[in-house]
Write an enzyme that holds these catalytic residues in place. Structure first.
Site, short mmCIF file in Angstrom:
data_model
loop_
_atom_site.label_atom_id
_atom_site.label_comp_id
_atom_site.label_asym_id
_atom_site.label_seq_id
_atom_site.Cartn_x
_atom_site.Cartn_y
_atom_site.Cartn_z
N ARG A 118 21.74 2.48 -4.14
CA ARG A 118 21.20 2.56 -5.51
C ARG A 118 20.14 1.51 -5.81
O ARG A 118 19.84 1.24 -6.97
CB ARG A 118 22.32 2.50 -6.56
CG ARG A 118 23.31 3.65 -6.48
CD ARG A 118 24.18 3.70 -7.72
NE ARG A 118 25.08 4.84 -7.67
CZ ARG A 118 26.35 4.78 -7.25
NH1 ARG A 118 26.84 3.61 -6.84
NH2 ARG A 118 27.10 5.85 -7.24
N LYS A 140 4.97 3.11 -8.06
CA LYS A 140 5.14 4.55 -7.80
C LYS A 140 5.49 4.76 -6.33
O LYS A 140 4.79 4.28 -5.45
CB LYS A 140 3.85 5.31 -8.12
CG LYS A 140 3.60 5.54 -9.60
CD LYS A 140 2.38 6.43 -9.78
CE LYS A 140 2.13 6.76 -11.22
NZ LYS A 140 0.94 7.64 -11.38
N GLU A 182 -10.74 4.50 -4.83
CA GLU A 182 -9.95 3.95 -5.93
C GLU A 182 -10.65 2.77 -6.60
O GLU A 182 -10.52 2.57 -7.80
CB GLU A 182 -8.56 3.54 -5.43
CG GLU A 182 -7.67 4.70 -5.04
CD GLU A 182 -7.22 5.54 -6.23
OE1 GLU A 182 -7.32 5.07 -7.38
OE2 GLU A 182 -6.79 6.68 -6.01
N LYS A 220 -5.50 -3.06 -12.50
CA LYS A 220 -4.42 -2.06 -12.48
C LYS A 220 -3.11 -2.65 -12.97
O LYS A 220 -2.35 -1.99 -13.70
CB LYS A 220 -4.26 -1.48 -11.08
CG LYS A 220 -3.18 -0.40 -11.06
CD LYS A 220 -3.05 0.33 -9.75
CE LYS A 220 -1.95 1.40 -9.85
NZ LYS A 220 -1.74 2.14 -8.59
N GLU A 230 4.13 5.44 -17.12
CA GLU A 230 3.06 6.43 -17.31
C GLU A 230 3.34 7.35 -18.50
O GLU A 230 3.27 8.57 -18.42
CB GLU A 230 2.88 7.27 -16.04
CG GLU A 230 1.52 7.93 -15.96
CD GLU A 230 1.25 8.63 -14.65
OE1 GLU A 230 0.15 9.17 -14.50
OE2 GLU A 230 2.14 8.64 -13.77
N ARG A 234 -1.36 4.50 -18.94
CA ARG A 234 -1.46 4.56 -17.48
C ARG A 234 -2.03 5.88 -16.98
O ARG A 234 -2.47 5.98 -15.83
CB ARG A 234 -0.08 4.30 -16.86
CG ARG A 234 -0.11 4.08 -15.36
CD ARG A 234 1.23 3.58 -14.84
NE ARG A 234 1.25 3.47 -13.40
CZ ARG A 234 2.28 3.01 -12.70
NH1 ARG A 234 3.36 2.59 -13.32
NH2 ARG A 234 2.23 2.96 -11.38
N ASN A 238 -5.33 8.39 -13.57
CA ASN A 238 -5.44 9.70 -12.93
C ASN A 238 -6.88 10.23 -12.94
O ASN A 238 -7.12 11.37 -12.54
CB ASN A 238 -4.54 10.71 -13.65
CG ASN A 238 -3.06 10.41 -13.44
OD1 ASN A 238 -2.64 10.13 -12.32
ND2 ASN A 238 -2.29 10.46 -14.50
N HIS A 241 -8.28 12.56 -10.33
CA HIS A 241 -7.17 12.87 -9.42
C HIS A 241 -6.69 14.32 -9.47
O HIS A 241 -6.09 14.78 -8.51
CB HIS A 241 -5.99 11.92 -9.69
CG HIS A 241 -6.11 10.61 -9.00
ND1 HIS A 241 -7.20 9.78 -9.18
CD2 HIS A 241 -5.31 9.99 -8.10
CE1 HIS A 241 -7.03 8.69 -8.43
NE2 HIS A 241 -5.91 8.80 -7.77
N HIS A 245 -6.59 15.54 -5.93
CA HIS A 245 -5.35 15.91 -5.24
C HIS A 245 -5.39 17.35 -4.75
O HIS A 245 -4.86 17.67 -3.68
CB HIS A 245 -4.16 15.73 -6.18
CG HIS A 245 -3.63 14.32 -6.21
ND1 HIS A 245 -2.78 13.87 -7.19
CD2 HIS A 245 -3.85 13.27 -5.39
CE1 HIS A 245 -2.48 12.60 -6.96
NE2 HIS A 245 -3.12 12.21 -5.89
N HIS A 255 -7.40 10.56 0.98
CA HIS A 255 -7.16 10.49 -0.46
C HIS A 255 -8.39 9.94 -1.20
O HIS A 255 -8.82 10.51 -2.21
CB HIS A 255 -5.95 9.60 -0.75
CG HIS A 255 -5.72 9.36 -2.21
ND1 HIS A 255 -5.20 10.31 -3.05
CD2 HIS A 255 -5.97 8.26 -2.99
CE1 HIS A 255 -5.14 9.83 -4.28
NE2 HIS A 255 -5.59 8.58 -4.27
#
Length: 352
Positions: A118, A140, A182, A220, A230, A234, A238, A241, A245, A255
């Site tokens: 956990r 993330k 990025e 960032k 997010e 935030r 994107n 993206h 993506h 990417h």
């Protein structure tokens, strides 16, 4: 060396250290405790080949698992292979997983750390430019599932991130392009960073990159600090993206290359649908073109359907875009898929 700290109400503090030598300096004092069974290194075959001796010198006899390198390995099979290796090594709840590699290693390693017992502590050591300025910052973690990018994941803030420019020296040109995707995205969201990029004589110069990496991380980190899960602000990260993506899932491009392409196309959509600064968008698109080169020749419209699976979408047959409008400014657009596809086809006729 520069230190950036992110404090969260629900989680512990995350500390990001940037600069030459931070890898050896920070891990050396931890070696003894890690060797006593409290540590585990997760990396990939490329990093192991290049830096295996350095890892052993810095960390001693800490157990290590090197996954096969490649984006296609970012799946449940690799995740559960790692979890089994962690269990076989006898990791406990007070153990630490050290993820040394690019975004794939960081994503899988962080997710495994969030799941094992956990949740155990995780240290991220990003070895690619993309991972240093983006993937390792913000917590993330994810794997791709059912053909959809990052479908299974969790937020897992690392205890530490060690961003050492030492690792950039062995990166091929394509990996630098990937990270610059990025970096330019951050520039589109920060007027100050954008001017730095426009003034740079050579975006690929390693000394320049070593200087600008901490600025990107701090930018960032500030956004993540204010919106760790997010829910609002935030979402600006994107930018480019949705289309990026989609292209990434429908092609063999990296990417960062796909994000650059996404920004070029989505800036053009912004030009059509928003009250934007056209001269600024021209500069942003030119900056993207200067890095992505021949990758721009791809047929973006052919990959458009992948955008329907984007996690930002809230309605069926619609796509959500974060598009640039002015220096440091953006807007969220929600388009019917048919309108989005039509725009991509029209833009594609002129974009090269």
């Amino acid at each position: 060396m520069r230190t950036v700290k992110i404090n969260f109400q629900e989680t512990n503090e995350s500390e990001i250290l940037c600069g030459e030598g931070v890898f050896a300096k920070e891990l050396a004092p931890m070696r003894e405790s890690l060797e006593r069974g409290g540590g585990f290194v997760f990396t990939d075959s490329n990093v192991s080949k290049l830096y295996g001796d350095l890892l052993k010198h810095s960390l001693g006899e800490v157990p290590m698992y090197a996954m096969p390198a490649g984006e296609e390995q970012k799946n449940e099979s690799t995740l559960f292979s790692l979890l089994k290796k962690m269990a076989d090594a006898g990791l406990r709840r007070n153990s630490t997983l050290i993820a040394v590699g690019g975004g794939v290693v960081g994503d899988i390693g962080g997710l495994a750390a969030s799941l094992y017992m956990r949740g155990i502590s995780c240290i991220q050591v990003p070895t690619t430019l993309l991972a240093q300025v983006d993937a390792s910052v913000g917590g993330k973690t994810a794997i791709d599932f059912c053909g959809v990018k990052n479908l299974i994941g969790a937020f897992k803030q690392p205890a530490k991130v060690l961003a050492d420019p030492l690792f950039l020296k062995t990166l091929p040109m394509r990996e630098l392009k990937c990270g610059l995707g990025e970096i330019i995205k951050h520039g589109a969201l920060s007027a100050e960073l954008f001017e730095r990029l426009l003034a740079a004589p050579d975006l690929f110069d390693l000394n320049f990159l070593a200087e600008i990496i901490p600025e990107n991380i701090a930018f960032k980190a500030d956004i993540v600090k204010r919106d760790p899960f997010e829910k609002g602000l935030r979402k600006c990260l994107n930018l480019g993206h949705t289309t990026g993506h989609a292209v990434e899932l429908g092609s063999a491009l990296s990417h960062g290359e796909c994000v650059l392409i996404g920004m070029i196309y989505e800036a053009e959509i912004a030009r059509r649908l928003t009250a934007c600064d056209g001269a600024y968008l021209d500069k942003l698109q030119a900056l993207c073109r200067s890095v992505c080169g021949d990758a721009l020749k791809i047929n973006v419209a052919e990959a458009a359907e992948w955008a329907l699976y984007d996690k930002k979408n809230t309605k069926r047959n619609q796509v959500v875009l974060t598009v640039p409008t002015r220096p440091g400014e953006y807007v969220l657009l929600e388009l019917a898929f048919g309108d989005y596809l039509r725009a991509l086809k029209e833009i594609g006729k002129n974009v090269c």
